[in-house]
Design a protein around this motif. Sequence first.
Motif, PDB file in Angstrom:
ATOM      1  N   VAL A 133     -45.248  83.695   3.298  1.00  0.00           N
ATOM      2  CA  VAL A 133     -46.196  84.070   2.237  1.00  0.00           C
ATOM      3  C   VAL A 133     -47.641  83.765   2.616  1.00  0.00           C
ATOM      4  N   GLY A 134     -47.865  83.296   3.853  1.00  0.00           N
ATOM      5  CA  GLY A 134     -49.225  83.071   4.317  1.00  0.00           C
ATOM      6  C   GLY A 134     -49.929  81.899   3.684  1.00  0.00           C
ATOM      7  N   ALA A 135     -49.173  80.887   3.272  1.00  0.00           N
ATOM      8  CA  ALA A 135     -49.774  79.702   2.660  1.00  0.00           C
ATOM      9  C   ALA A 135     -50.028  78.629   3.718  1.00  0.00           C
ATOM     10  N   PRO A 136     -51.085  77.831   3.589  1.00  0.00           N
ATOM     11  CA  PRO A 136     -51.264  76.700   4.499  1.00  0.00           C
ATOM     12  C   PRO A 136     -50.112  75.720   4.300  1.00  0.00           C
ATOM     13  N   PRO A 137     -49.385  75.388   5.351  1.00  0.00           N
ATOM     14  CA  PRO A 137     -48.132  74.654   5.165  1.00  0.00           C
ATOM     15  C   PRO A 137     -48.298  73.193   4.765  1.00  0.00           C
ATOM     16  N   LEU A 138     -49.416  72.547   5.118  1.00  0.00           N
ATOM     17  CA  LEU A 138     -49.525  71.104   4.925  1.00  0.00           C
ATOM     18  C   LEU A 138     -49.284  70.630   3.484  1.00  0.00           C
ATOM     19  N   PRO A 139     -49.895  71.246   2.457  1.00  0.00           N
ATOM     20  CA  PRO A 139     -49.647  70.745   1.101  1.00  0.00           C
ATOM     21  C   PRO A 139     -48.166  70.732   0.736  1.00  0.00           C
ATOM     22  N   TYR A 140     -47.434  71.756   1.134  1.00  0.00           N
ATOM     23  CA  TYR A 140     -46.032  71.878   0.765  1.00  0.00           C
ATOM     24  C   TYR A 140     -45.152  70.958   1.609  1.00  0.00           C
ATOM     25  N   LEU A 141     -45.525  70.766   2.882  1.00  0.00           N
ATOM     26  CA  LEU A 141     -44.782  69.835   3.733  1.00  0.00           C
ATOM     27  C   LEU A 141     -44.967  68.397   3.241  1.00  0.00           C
ATOM     28  N   TYR A 142     -46.184  68.068   2.840  1.00  0.00           N
ATOM     29  CA  TYR A 142     -46.417  66.724   2.306  1.00  0.00           C
ATOM     30  C   TYR A 142     -45.626  66.494   1.014  1.00  0.00           C
ATOM     31  N   TYR A 192     -47.258  63.713  -8.255  1.00  0.00           N
ATOM     32  CA  TYR A 192     -47.582  65.127  -8.466  1.00  0.00           C
ATOM     33  C   TYR A 192     -49.075  65.318  -8.738  1.00  0.00           C
ATOM     34  N   VAL A 193     -49.604  64.551  -9.666  1.00  0.00           N
ATOM     35  CA  VAL A 193     -51.010  64.702 -10.047  1.00  0.00           C
ATOM     36  C   VAL A 193     -51.924  64.430  -8.855  1.00  0.00           C
ATOM     37  N   THR A 194     -51.621  63.386  -8.102  1.00  0.00           N
ATOM     38  CA  THR A 194     -52.473  63.028  -6.968  1.00  0.00           C
ATOM     39  C   THR A 194     -52.442  64.102  -5.891  1.00  0.00           C
ATOM     40  N   LEU A 195     -51.245  64.592  -5.554  1.00  0.00           N
ATOM     41  CA  LEU A 195     -51.140  65.625  -4.518  1.00  0.00           C
ATOM     42  C   LEU A 195     -51.809  66.928  -4.969  1.00  0.00           C
ATOM     43  N   ARG A 196     -51.632  67.284  -6.250  1.00  0.00           N
ATOM     44  CA  ARG A 196     -52.293  68.496  -6.749  1.00  0.00           C
ATOM     45  C   ARG A 196     -53.808  68.372  -6.646  1.00  0.00           C
ATOM     46  N   TRP A 197     -54.318  67.181  -6.922  1.00  0.00           N
ATOM     47  CA  TRP A 197     -55.765  66.971  -6.858  1.00  0.00           C
ATOM     48  C   TRP A 197     -56.254  67.003  -5.406  1.00  0.00           C
ATOM     49  N   VAL A 198     -55.541  66.340  -4.509  1.00  0.00           N
ATOM     50  CA  VAL A 198     -55.957  66.284  -3.103  1.00  0.00           C
ATOM     51  C   VAL A 198     -55.988  67.676  -2.486  1.00  0.00           C
ATOM     52  N   PHE A 199     -55.005  68.509  -2.823  1.00  0.00           N
ATOM     53  CA  PHE A 199     -54.878  69.832  -2.198  1.00  0.00           C
ATOM     54  C   PHE A 199     -55.367  70.958  -3.111  1.00  0.00           C
ATOM     55  N   ARG A 200     -56.255  70.623  -4.044  1.00  0.00           N
ATOM     56  CA  ARG A 200     -56.696  71.615  -5.034  1.00  0.00           C
ATOM     57  C   ARG A 200     -57.360  72.827  -4.380  1.00  0.00           C
ATOM     58  N   ASP A 201     -58.116  72.628  -3.301  1.00  0.00           N
ATOM     59  CA  ASP A 201     -58.780  73.763  -2.649  1.00  0.00           C
ATOM     60  C   ASP A 201     -57.767  74.666  -1.952  1.00  0.00           C
ATOM     61  N   ASP A 202     -56.767  74.087  -1.293  1.00  0.00           N
ATOM     62  CA  ASP A 202     -55.738  74.886  -0.616  1.00  0.00           C
ATOM     63  C   ASP A 202     -54.936  75.719  -1.612  1.00  0.00           C
ATOM     64  N   LEU A 203     -54.774  75.205  -2.820  1.00  0.00           N
ATOM     65  CA  LEU A 203     -53.926  75.884  -3.797  1.00  0.00           C
ATOM     66  C   LEU A 203     -54.658  76.976  -4.567  1.00  0.00           C
ATOM     67  N   ARG A 204     -55.909  77.230  -4.214  1.00  0.00           N
ATOM     68  CA  ARG A 204     -56.637  78.334  -4.849  1.00  0.00           C
ATOM     69  C   ARG A 204     -56.435  79.658  -4.113  1.00  0.00           C
ATOM     70  N   GLN A 205     -55.886  79.618  -2.919  1.00  0.00           N
ATOM     71  CA  GLN A 205     -55.743  80.828  -2.120  1.00  0.00           C
ATOM     72  C   GLN A 205     -54.552  81.655  -2.602  1.00  0.00           C
ATOM     73  N   PRO A 206     -54.715  82.958  -2.729  1.00  0.00           N
ATOM     74  CA  PRO A 206     -53.578  83.808  -3.125  1.00  0.00           C
ATOM     75  C   PRO A 206     -52.564  83.908  -1.983  1.00  0.00           C
ATOM     76  N   LEU A 207     -51.328  84.204  -2.352  1.00  0.00           N
ATOM     77  CA  LEU A 207     -50.243  84.302  -1.378  1.00  0.00           C
ATOM     78  C   LEU A 207     -49.867  85.757  -1.125  1.00  0.00           C
ATOM     79  N   LYS A 208     -49.261  86.014   0.026  1.00  0.00           N
ATOM     80  CA  LYS A 208     -48.688  87.328   0.303  1.00  0.00           C
ATOM     81  C   LYS A 208     -47.444  87.520  -0.555  1.00  0.00           C
ATOM     82  N   PRO A 209     -47.005  88.762  -0.714  1.00  0.00           N
ATOM     83  CA  PRO A 209     -45.753  88.992  -1.444  1.00  0.00           C
ATOM     84  C   PRO A 209     -44.594  88.256  -0.773  1.00  0.00           C
TER      85      PRO A 209
END
Length: 414
Positions: A133-142, A192-209
Amino acid sequence: MSLPNFLIWLIAAATTMAILLRPFRLPEYVWACSGAVALVALGLLTPAQAGHAILEGTDVYLFLVGMMLVAEVARQAGLFDWLAVAAADHAAGSARRLFDLVFLVGTVVTVLLSNDATAVVLTPAVYAVTRVVGAPPLPYLYVCAFIANAASFVLPISNPANLVVFGDRMPALAPWLLHFALPSVLAIGSTYVTLRWVFRDDLRQPLKPSPPLPPMTPALRCAALGVAGTACTLLITSALGLRLGLPTLAAGSASALLVLAVTRSSPWRLVKGVAWGVLPLVAGLFVLVEGMAASGVLQALAQMMRGLSDTAVLWTSGIGAALSGNIINNLPAGLMAGSLARMADLSGSGTAALLIGIDLGPNLSVSGSLATLLWLMAVRREGMHIGALSFLRLGLVVMPPALLLALAALHLTS
C-alpha cells in the motif's frame, strides 16, 4: 563478595551478553546451555541443583511448545497474512486507520497467542502489507514491537514470562483480571497514544489501494478455529486456577492435527518450523538463575523488601524489574523476580508489580525481551536496519508513562 559468588555472576553476565550478541552466530540456546554447564563444571552448582532447576520449568516448556505449535500452524496456513491484508482492506486508503487496525490485530494476537507470536509472525506480514500500500513501514513495525510487550499481561497466556514469575503460585483468571485489567488498559492506551503522536506526520500520507482480500481457505478456517479453541481452553484453565502448560500443549497439538488432516500435508514441515531452540534456552536460564539465587544476592534483596511498606514494595518492584529486564533481558529477570517473590513472600500486589515491570519494561530497549529480539531479527530479514539507539530514543518516550500509569492503576486497585 566471595570468589564463588563472583564467578557465578561473571558467568551469568557473560552468558547474557552472549545470548544478546550471538558471537560466531551461534544460536542463543548454545550460550545459555554453555553458561549452565560452566556453573556445574566449576562446582558452583551441583548436578542435583541444576537438574532441579531444569525440572522447575516443566510447565513453561509445555506452554511454549503448545503456543509455538499454534503460532506455526497459523503462520503456515497464512492466517496472519490474511489478517494483515484484511486490515489493509478495511483501512480504505487511510494511514491512520491502517495504524489503528495493525495495533488492534497486534493486541489480539499478543493477548491470545503470546507476545512472541506477534514479534515473529505478525511483523513480516505487516511489513509486506505496508510495501503493497506504499506506507512507510517503520510506524507499523514499531507497533508490532511495542504492543507485543504492552499487551503481554492482559492474560496469563499472553507472555511466557508470566508463567516464570508466578510459577506454581499462578492466580486464577478472576484474581488475575482484578489485578491486571485496569493496568493493561492504561498501558495499551498510553502506548497507542504515544506512538500515534510520535508518528503523526507519517500517518498523514494517503495509501495506495490495498490488494484484494483472498477468500478464506479450509486451512485458514481450521487455523482460526485452532487459535480460538486454544484461547478458550486457556481461559477456562485460568478461570479454574489450573496449570497452563499441559492444556496449552493439548490445544496446540489438536490445532496442528486438525490443519494437517484438512490439508493432508506432512507434519515434518510444521515440526521444522517450530523454534525448538527456545526450550534449551529457557532450561539454561533456569539453571543460571538457580546459580544467582545460590549466591545470596536474592536473599539479601528479599530481606530488604520485607522491611518496606506495601506501597514501597509495589513501586520498587515494578520500576526495579523494568530496569533489570533491560540490563539482563526479561526472561532471566523474570526467573529472578519469581524467586525473589517467593523468598520475600510478597503480597499479590507486590508480585503483580514485579510482573508488570518484567512485561512492560522491555519497551525501553531492544535487549529488553526475547520478543523484541525476535522482532529485531524479523525486521532485519526484511532488509531494514533499526539501531539500538533509535529504539532507545523511542522507548524513552513510550515506556515510562505506560509503566507509571500501569503501576498507579495497580496501586489504586490493590
